[in-house]
Design a protein around this motif. Structure first.
Motif, PDB file in Angstrom:
ATOM      1  N   GLU A  97       0.826  -1.203   0.000  1.00 30.07           N
ATOM      2  CA  GLU A  97       0.000   0.000   0.000  1.00 30.07           C
ATOM      3  C   GLU A  97       0.868   1.265   0.000  1.00 30.07           C
ATOM      4  O   GLU A  97       0.564   2.239  -0.691  1.00 30.07           O
ATOM      5  CB  GLU A  97      -0.927  -0.028   1.225  1.00 30.07           C
ATOM      6  N   LEU A  98       1.962   1.236   0.753  1.00 31.67           N
ATOM      7  CA  LEU A  98       2.888   2.376   0.791  1.00 31.67           C
ATOM      8  C   LEU A  98       3.522   2.607  -0.587  1.00 31.67           C
ATOM      9  O   LEU A  98       3.678   3.750  -1.022  1.00 31.67           O
ATOM     10  CB  LEU A  98       3.983   2.151   1.843  1.00 31.67           C
ATOM     11  N   ALA A  99       3.877   1.512  -1.283  1.00 34.12           N
ATOM     12  CA  ALA A  99       4.456   1.629  -2.620  1.00 34.12           C
ATOM     13  C   ALA A  99       3.449   2.231  -3.598  1.00 34.12           C
ATOM     14  O   ALA A  99       3.796   3.076  -4.437  1.00 34.12           O
ATOM     15  CB  ALA A  99       4.941   0.272  -3.113  1.00 34.12           C
ATOM     16  N   ALA A 100       2.194   1.824  -3.505  1.00 32.99           N
ATOM     17  CA  ALA A 100       1.149   2.369  -4.383  1.00 32.99           C
ATOM     18  C   ALA A 100       0.919   3.868  -4.095  1.00 32.99           C
ATOM     19  O   ALA A 100       0.750   4.671  -5.019  1.00 32.99           O
ATOM     20  CB  ALA A 100      -0.143   1.582  -4.205  1.00 32.99           C
ATOM     21  N   ILE A 101       0.914   4.219  -2.813  1.00 37.94           N
ATOM     22  CA  ILE A 101       0.736   5.634  -2.438  1.00 37.94           C
ATOM     23  C   ILE A 101       1.907   6.466  -2.962  1.00 37.94           C
ATOM     24  O   ILE A 101       1.721   7.564  -3.496  1.00 37.94           O
ATOM     25  CB  ILE A 101       0.569   5.778  -0.909  1.00 37.94           C
ATOM     26  N   GLU A 102       3.127   5.928  -2.793  1.00 40.37           N
ATOM     27  CA  GLU A 102       4.314   6.649  -3.285  1.00 40.37           C
ATOM     28  C   GLU A 102       4.248   6.864  -4.794  1.00 40.37           C
ATOM     29  O   GLU A 102       4.562   7.947  -5.292  1.00 40.37           O
ATOM     30  CB  GLU A 102       5.590   5.873  -2.930  1.00 40.37           C
ATOM     31  N   LYS A 103       3.841   5.822  -5.521  1.00 41.30           N
ATOM     32  CA  LYS A 103       3.746   5.908  -6.975  1.00 41.30           C
ATOM     33  C   LYS A 103       2.716   6.971  -7.377  1.00 41.30           C
ATOM     34  O   LYS A 103       2.980   7.805  -8.255  1.00 41.30           O
ATOM     35  CB  LYS A 103       3.364   4.537  -7.554  1.00 41.30           C
ATOM     36  N   GLU A 104       1.554   6.942  -6.749  1.00 36.16           N
ATOM     37  CA  GLU A 104       0.510   7.920  -7.056  1.00 36.16           C
ATOM     38  C   GLU A 104       0.940   9.339  -6.634  1.00 36.16           C
ATOM     39  O   GLU A 104       0.675  10.309  -7.331  1.00 36.16           O
ATOM     40  CB  GLU A 104      -0.797   7.527  -6.358  1.00 36.16           C
ATOM     41  N   LEU A 105       1.617   9.436  -5.502  1.00 34.03           N
ATOM     42  CA  LEU A 105       2.089  10.740  -5.021  1.00 34.03           C
ATOM     43  C   LEU A 105       3.128  11.325  -5.971  1.00 34.03           C
ATOM     44  O   LEU A 105       3.139  12.541  -6.217  1.00 34.03           O
ATOM     45  CB  LEU A 105       2.662  10.598  -3.609  1.00 34.03           C
ATOM     46  N   LYS A 106       3.976  10.483  -6.542  1.00 39.12           N
ATOM     47  CA  LYS A 106       4.956  10.957  -7.527  1.00 39.12           C
ATOM     48  C   LYS A 106       4.254  11.523  -8.757  1.00 39.12           C
ATOM     49  O   LYS A 106       4.657  12.556  -9.303  1.00 39.12           O
ATOM     50  CB  LYS A 106       5.906   9.831  -7.923  1.00 39.12           C
ATOM     51  N   LYS A 107       3.185  10.838  -9.213  1.00 40.51           N
ATOM     52  CA  LYS A 107       2.421  11.344 -10.365  1.00 40.51           C
ATOM     53  C   LYS A 107       1.790  12.702 -10.049  1.00 40.51           C
ATOM     54  O   LYS A 107       1.827  13.623 -10.861  1.00 40.51           O
ATOM     55  CB  LYS A 107       1.318  10.354 -10.761  1.00 40.51           C
ATOM     56  N   ILE A 108       1.211  12.795  -8.862  1.00 41.39           N
ATOM     57  CA  ILE A 108       0.555  14.050  -8.463  1.00 41.39           C
ATOM     58  C   ILE A 108       1.569  15.179  -8.362  1.00 41.39           C
ATOM     59  O   ILE A 108       1.344  16.287  -8.868  1.00 41.39           O
ATOM     60  CB  ILE A 108      -0.214  13.852  -7.134  1.00 41.39           C
ATOM     61  N   LYS A 109       2.692  14.911  -7.715  1.00 41.80           N
ATOM     62  CA  LYS A 109       3.725  15.955  -7.552  1.00 41.80           C
ATOM     63  C   LYS A 109       4.319  16.360  -8.904  1.00 41.80           C
ATOM     64  O   LYS A 109       4.641  17.523  -9.127  1.00 41.80           O
ATOM     65  CB  LYS A 109       4.831  15.470  -6.597  1.00 41.80           C
ATOM     66  N   THR A 110       4.465  15.394  -9.824  1.00 36.11           N
ATOM     67  CA  THR A 110       4.965  15.706 -11.164  1.00 36.11           C
ATOM     68  C   THR A 110       3.980  16.607 -11.902  1.00 36.11           C
ATOM     69  O   THR A 110       4.376  17.622 -12.496  1.00 36.11           O
ATOM     70  CB  THR A 110       5.208  14.418 -11.968  1.00 36.11           C
ATOM     71  N   ALA A 111       2.700  16.250 -11.865  1.00 33.96           N
ATOM     72  CA  ALA A 111       1.676  17.070 -12.526  1.00 33.96           C
ATOM     73  C   ALA A 111       1.608  18.456 -11.901  1.00 33.96           C
ATOM     74  O   ALA A 111       1.486  19.473 -12.604  1.00 33.96           O
ATOM     75  CB  ALA A 111       0.319  16.373 -12.440  1.00 33.96           C
ATOM     76  N   GLU A 112       1.703  18.517 -10.575  1.00 35.93           N
ATOM     77  CA  GLU A 112       1.683  19.798  -9.868  1.00 35.93           C
ATOM     78  C   GLU A 112       2.869  20.666 -10.283  1.00 35.93           C
ATOM     79  O   GLU A 112       2.712  21.868 -10.528  1.00 35.93           O
ATOM     80  CB  GLU A 112       1.719  19.507  -8.365  1.00 35.93           C
ATOM     81  N   ALA A 113       4.042  20.056 -10.371  1.00 37.75           N
ATOM     82  CA  ALA A 113       5.237  20.806 -10.776  1.00 37.75           C
ATOM     83  C   ALA A 113       5.119  21.288 -12.218  1.00 37.75           C
ATOM     84  O   ALA A 113       5.499  22.423 -12.540  1.00 37.75           O
ATOM     85  CB  ALA A 113       6.478  19.940 -10.604  1.00 37.75           C
ATOM     86  N   LEU A 114       4.595  20.431 -13.111  1.00 39.91           N
ATOM     87  CA  LEU A 114       4.436  20.832 -14.514  1.00 39.91           C
ATOM     88  C   LEU A 114       3.441  21.978 -14.662  1.00 39.91           C
ATOM     89  O   LEU A 114       3.717  22.959 -15.351  1.00 39.91           O
ATOM     90  CB  LEU A 114       3.993  19.640 -15.361  1.00 39.91           C
ATOM     91  N   PHE A 115       2.281  21.842 -14.020  1.00 38.68           N
ATOM     92  CA  PHE A 115       1.283  22.911 -14.105  1.00 38.68           C
ATOM     93  C   PHE A 115       1.823  24.207 -13.497  1.00 38.68           C
ATOM     94  O   PHE A 115       1.589  25.288 -14.004  1.00 38.68           O
ATOM     95  CB  PHE A 115      -0.020  22.516 -13.405  1.00 38.68           C
ATOM     96  N   GLY A 116       2.545  24.089 -12.387  1.00 42.86           N
ATOM     97  CA  GLY A 116       3.097  25.277 -11.731  1.00 42.86           C
ATOM     98  C   GLY A 116       4.219  25.931 -12.524  1.00 42.86           C
ATOM     99  O   GLY A 116       4.399  27.144 -12.470  1.00 42.86           O
ATOM    100  N   SER A 117       4.976  25.152 -13.288  1.00 40.90           N
ATOM    101  CA  SER A 117       6.126  25.691 -14.020  1.00 40.90           C
ATOM    102  C   SER A 117       5.792  26.113 -15.440  1.00 40.90           C
ATOM    103  O   SER A 117       6.502  26.940 -16.021  1.00 40.90           O
ATOM    104  CB  SER A 117       7.235  24.647 -14.067  1.00 40.90           C
ATOM    105  N   ILE A 118       4.771  25.535 -16.015  1.00 43.33           N
ATOM    106  CA  ILE A 118       4.481  25.832 -17.420  1.00 43.33           C
ATOM    107  C   ILE A 118       3.896  27.236 -17.593  1.00 43.33           C
ATOM    108  O   ILE A 118       4.099  27.870 -18.623  1.00 43.33           O
ATOM    109  CB  ILE A 118       3.565  24.764 -18.042  1.00 43.33           C
TER     110      ILE A 118
END
Length: 171
Positions: free
Chosen positions: A90-111
């Motif tokens: 469950e921790l691995a799944a949360i980490e994977k999903e959190l990485k996707k969210i943080k990546t999308a957040e960084a892209l939207f914030g930087s673009i």
């Protein structure tokens, strides 16, 4: 003070070089912009850039800001879950999903700043040819105003009393 022909001439020359000539220069330089490729490109580029910035701003306000708020809320929930969950899968799944969210957040914030930089570069390229004309026009206006300043000083120094003499103490 008495208005002499010389004083009147200095005033008219001052007016000509300080007000009339600069206005005429601006009208001549910018009212005759023809439909050349550079001029049309300049007009379309600036109008297009302003339109794209406005459209992007509307899209950002309607969709991107809402999506960023949702991503931040989801990310905070997942960070809290990382601290409380014990199951490694469950921790691995949360980490994977959190990485996707943080990546999308960084892209939207930087673009967003990147798009404004791109728009500024395009605007500067479109203005580049016109800045040469503007620079030359401002130079001519400066020269004209300098000549007008000389005539303004001469006009100011032409002081005569009403009886025809000068106001310099009788000298």
């Amino acid at each position: 003070m008495k208005m002499t022909k010389k004083r009147l001439a200095f005033f008219l020359l001052h007016l000509l070089f300080s007000a009339v000539a600069p206005i005429v220069l601006v009208i001549v330089r910018y009212s005759t912009i023809t439909n050349t490729k550079a001029a049309v490109g300049f007009k379309i580029s600036i109008t297009g850039i302003l339109l794209l910035i406005f459209i992007f701003w509307v899209i950002k306000k309607l969709f991107i800001d809402r999506r960023l708020t949702d991503l931040k809320a989801q990310g905070n929930i997942m960070l809290a879950n990382l601290k409380t969950k014990q199951d490694p899968a469950e921790l691995a799944a949360i980490e994977k999903e959190l990485k996707k969210i943080k990546t999308a957040e960084a892209l939207f914030g930087s673009i967003i700043p990147l798009l404004f930089i791109v728009a500024a570069v395009i605007a500067f390229k479109a203005l580049e040819a016109q800045l040469v004309t503007l620079s030359a026009t401002l130079g001519y206006i400066g020269i004209s105003y300098g000549v007008g300043l000389v005539f303004n000083v001469l006009y100011s120094r032409e002081i005569h009393t009403k009886n025809g003499g000068t106001d310099n103490g009788g000298k």
